[in-house]
Scaffold this active site. Structure first.
Site, mmCIF file in Angstrom:
data_model
loop_
_atom_site.group_PDB
_atom_site.id
_atom_site.type_symbol
_atom_site.label_atom_id
_atom_site.label_comp_id
_atom_site.label_asym_id
_atom_site.label_seq_id
_atom_site.Cartn_x
_atom_site.Cartn_y
_atom_site.Cartn_z
ATOM 1 N N HIS A 18 4.205 6.883 10.403
ATOM 2 C CA HIS A 18 3.341 5.711 10.199
ATOM 3 C C HIS A 18 4.246 4.535 9.901
ATOM 4 C CE1 HIS A 18 4.331 6.015 5.989
ATOM 5 N NE2 HIS A 18 4.041 7.298 6.061
ATOM 6 N N SER A 24 1.485 9.791 5.278
ATOM 7 C CA SER A 24 2.359 10.941 5.547
ATOM 8 C C SER A 24 1.589 12.230 5.731
ATOM 9 C CB SER A 24 3.321 11.136 4.379
ATOM 10 O OG SER A 24 4.203 10.070 4.305
ATOM 11 N N HIS A 51 1.541 0.991 3.598
ATOM 12 C CA HIS A 51 1.787 1.313 5.003
ATOM 13 C C HIS A 51 1.182 0.226 5.885
ATOM 14 C CE1 HIS A 51 1.895 5.872 3.863
ATOM 15 N NE2 HIS A 51 2.877 5.189 3.319
ATOM 16 N N ALA A 72 -3.630 15.970 -1.361
ATOM 17 C CA ALA A 72 -3.091 17.050 -2.187
ATOM 18 C C ALA A 72 -1.823 16.705 -2.965
ATOM 19 C CB ALA A 72 -2.797 18.248 -1.291
ATOM 20 N N ARG A 115 0.119 4.537 -11.180
ATOM 21 C CA ARG A 115 0.205 5.796 -10.423
ATOM 22 C C ARG A 115 1.620 6.335 -10.308
ATOM 23 N NH1 ARG A 115 -0.717 4.925 -4.151
ATOM 24 N NH2 ARG A 115 0.691 6.684 -4.111
ATOM 25 N N LYS A 155 9.944 13.761 0.120
ATOM 26 C CA LYS A 155 9.318 14.043 1.413
ATOM 27 C C LYS A 155 9.436 15.509 1.809
ATOM 28 C CE LYS A 155 8.187 9.754 2.080
ATOM 29 N NZ LYS A 155 6.811 9.285 2.200
HETATM 30 O O1 3PG Z 1 1.757 8.623 -2.162
HETATM 31 C C1 3PG Z 1 2.375 7.653 -1.729
HETATM 32 O O2 3PG Z 1 3.562 7.441 -2.004
HETATM 33 C C2 3PG Z 1 1.625 6.652 -0.886
HETATM 34 O O3 3PG Z 1 0.328 6.518 -1.340
HETATM 35 C C3 3PG Z 1 1.552 7.112 0.529
HETATM 36 O O4 3PG Z 1 2.795 7.346 1.062
HETATM 37 P P1 3PG Z 1 3.039 8.565 2.037
HETATM 38 O O5 3PG Z 1 1.764 8.822 2.779
HETATM 39 O O6 3PG Z 1 4.109 8.038 2.969
HETATM 40 O O7 3PG Z 1 3.515 9.710 1.230
HETATM 41 MN MN MN Z 2 5.200 8.877 5.420
HETATM 42 MN MN MN Z 3 4.320 6.054 2.076
#
Ligand code: 3PG
Ligand code: MN
Ligand code: MN
Length: 556
Positions: free
Chosen positions: A469, A78, A500, A284, A201, A359
């Site tokens: 993605h 993302s 992904h 980040a 995580r 998001k």
């Molecule tokens: O942080 C996350 O959830 C994954 O490692 C990556 O997902 P994202 O790039 O879609 O946020």
């Molecule tokens: Mn994403």
């Molecule tokens: Mn993701």
């Protein structure tokens, strides 16, 4: 306005009467069409119909070097996806910048390294971060590169605080990373190096966008204070034991916090006065909160109980350039200049951007080239819809309907020329590895797109629907050559894919306000996400900045 920021009218695409809607279906790729592809398996009449419109559908690259990652074996994510979508440019991303800093030795010359080296002789250097080779937030070999660099330069005591992954890499792979790390640490000469604490995580430390600060507190308690619900003498035993029943294991993502203790039951690596702390993730979003807890002396979001004095705290990168957080870091982050959001406000275009918490920073901070806040609050409105706090396969609809409703209102309001929405479902549910829930996630997003397009047509607008993605487009691990699903020896079931994918993503354009002669060009077969920026600027009836990757559309 600086003349260089003025965007000229497009010579052959007139300004639309209504707004332009850009929808990002997060984690929606174009991939092998079989039952493990949740995008393909879901009931998606709207995007199916869009796909059938001649010259108004194509796919673009969303992984690897097309989005600034070190190699084409790197899946997209993302951060890099939204950076490219919002900036029209491909810049070297964190993963690559850290590789280069290690290769050139620049890592060991900057202010960040200087700060931590103050702890080499008499104190402990702590490394905290995601332990995998996913390459989205961190990479195993970069951690080892930093540790070896520290030992070669005199570090006497190192403690590693690990976050188990299972999200950017297959679930269950954490034990192997822990074993490898233990072996690597044991091989270091002249340094007492150990794993000190850890946890999954999605359970500790790596919260993002303030969705759940209690995760960060659990991380602080384990890493800094040496307090956790579980103690073990060895990290490999910790991970294996905490996963529980092999037939029905707890995912690596959600392992509870643990602390490693010595024979007397004392934690082997609490963070003490004068120690150095390195957050070794380069990305980040999931490091900002923990950085605040380490960096701000008067932090009060949770009770830290003890705040080590004279802490030498650095990030692998600076995670927020506006907050200057952290102040000191090992590698300068990518600099993304002249992003589309800035051009829009300087050209008087009004924007509405919305997603749910998970998001929200993607469609604002990442979209704007890793900048917090507005370029011009009189021309932009950013709306965050609070996400649920649960594993998202339990509620695969997430907040899609609420985002759709907010988007619909913005489109009808007459206040905005651009409406930008991100639907989190195919990504967040895809990460759980739950195929059926992901199928539902894709279906609900398709329904929302249908509702939005109706309103775009109602207001004579134009739309561009795309993704950042792949994710839900492949929910199973496969044999490399035959693409047959891999079967788990313990359960006899196909092994879920939580990460992904390398798949390209769709681009659908249309809307009642789009002149019939505006179509997708057919001379850009290798286009990637960065080509979408100029495309949506053209949909607004404007020419894109010259430095942007070329637009995908033409008026014939
Ligand atoms: O942080 C996350 O959830 C994954 O490692 C990556 O997902 P994202 O790039 O879609 O946020
Ligand atoms: Mn994403
Ligand atoms: Mn993701």
């Amino acid at each position: 306005m600086a003349p260089s920021m003025q965007l000229a009218p497009h010579p052959s695409i007139p300004k639309p009467e209504g707004p332009v809607m850009v929808c990002i279906l997060d984690g929606w790729g174009v991939n092998v069409e079989d039952k493990y592809n949740a995008v393909f398996s879901a009931d998606t009449p709207t995007t199916d119909a869009l796909r059938a419109v001649p010259r108004r559908y194509r796919s673009v690259k969303a992984h690897g070097t097309a989005v600034g990652l070190p190699s084409d074996a790197d899946m997209g994510n993302s951060e890099v996806g939204h950076n490219a979508l919002g900036s029209g440019q491909v810049v070297d991303q964190g993963a690559r910048l850290v590789d280069m800093a290690l290769e050139s030795g620049k890592m060991f010359e900057g202010a960040g390294w200087k700060l931590i080296s103050g702890a080499f002789a008499d104190h402990t250097v702590h490394f905290i971060g995601l332990l995998s080779d996913g390459g989205v937030h961190s990479r195993f070999n970069q951690l080892i590169g930093c540790i070896k660099g520290a030992v070669e330069r005199g570090a006497k005591r190192i403690r590693v605080h690990i976050l188990t992954d299972g999200r950017d890499v297959p679930d269950g792979s954490s034990a192997a990373f822990v074993a490898q790390l233990q072996e690597d640490l044991a091989g270091l000469k002249g340094c007492d190096a150990k794993i000190a604490s850890g946890g999954g995580r999605m359970n500790i430390t790596m919260d993002r966008y303030e969705a759940d600060w209690s995760m960060v507190k659990r991380g602080w308690d384990a890493h800094v204070l040496g307090k956790a619900p579980h103690t073990f003498k060895d990290a490999l035993t910790a991970v294996k034991t905490l996963r529980g029943d092999p037939e029905n294991p707890i995912s690596d993502q959600y392992l509870p916090a643990f602390v490693i203790v010595d024979d007397d039951g004392k934690p082997v690596g609490t963070i003490e006065d004068g120690d150095a702390v390195v957050l070794f993730n380069f990305r980040a979003d999931r490091m900002v909160e923990m950085s605040k807890a380490f960096e701000y002396p008067d932090f009060d979001i949770f009770d830290r109980v003890r705040y080590p004095a004279d802490l030498k705290f650095v990030g692998m990168m600076q995670y927020d350039g506006d907050l200057l957080l952290p102040k000191t870091y090992l590698v300068p982050p990518p600099e993304i200049k002249g992003v589309s959001g800035e051009y829009l406000v300087k050209n008087g275009i009004t924007t509405f951007a919305c997603s749910e918490t998970q998001k929200f920073g993607h469609v604002t901070f990442f979209w704007n080239g890793n900048r917090s806040g507005y370029f011009d609050s009189s021309k932009e409105t950013y709306l965050e819809i609070p996400s649920d706090n649960c594993p998202f396969n339990e509620k695969p609809d997430m907040k899609a309907v609420e985002i759709m409703e907010a988007g619909r209102e913005a489109l009808r309001s007459g206040k905005y020329q651009m409406v930008r929405l991100n639907f989190a479902n195919p990504d967040m549910v895809g990460h759980t590895g739950d195929l059926n829930a992901s199928i539902r996630a894709c279906a609900v997003v398709d329904e929302c797109v249908a509702e939005l397009i109706k309103v775009v047509d109602e207001v004579n607008g134009r739309f561009l629907v795309t993704s950042d993605h792949g994710n839900s487009d492949d929910m199973v691990q496969r044999e490399k050559k035959t693409l047959k699903p891999l079967i788990d020896k313990d359960t006899g079931k196909p092994m879920p894919l939580t990460s992904h994918t390398l798949a390209p993503v769709p681009v659908y354009i249309g809307g009642k306000g789009l002149p019939a002669n505006v179509v997708l060009r057919d001379d850009l077969p290798d286009a990637g996400l960065a080509n979408i920026t100029a495309t949506y600027i053209n949909l607004l009836g404007l020419q894109a900045p010259e430095k942007y990757k070329p637009s995908l559309i033409v008026a014939e």
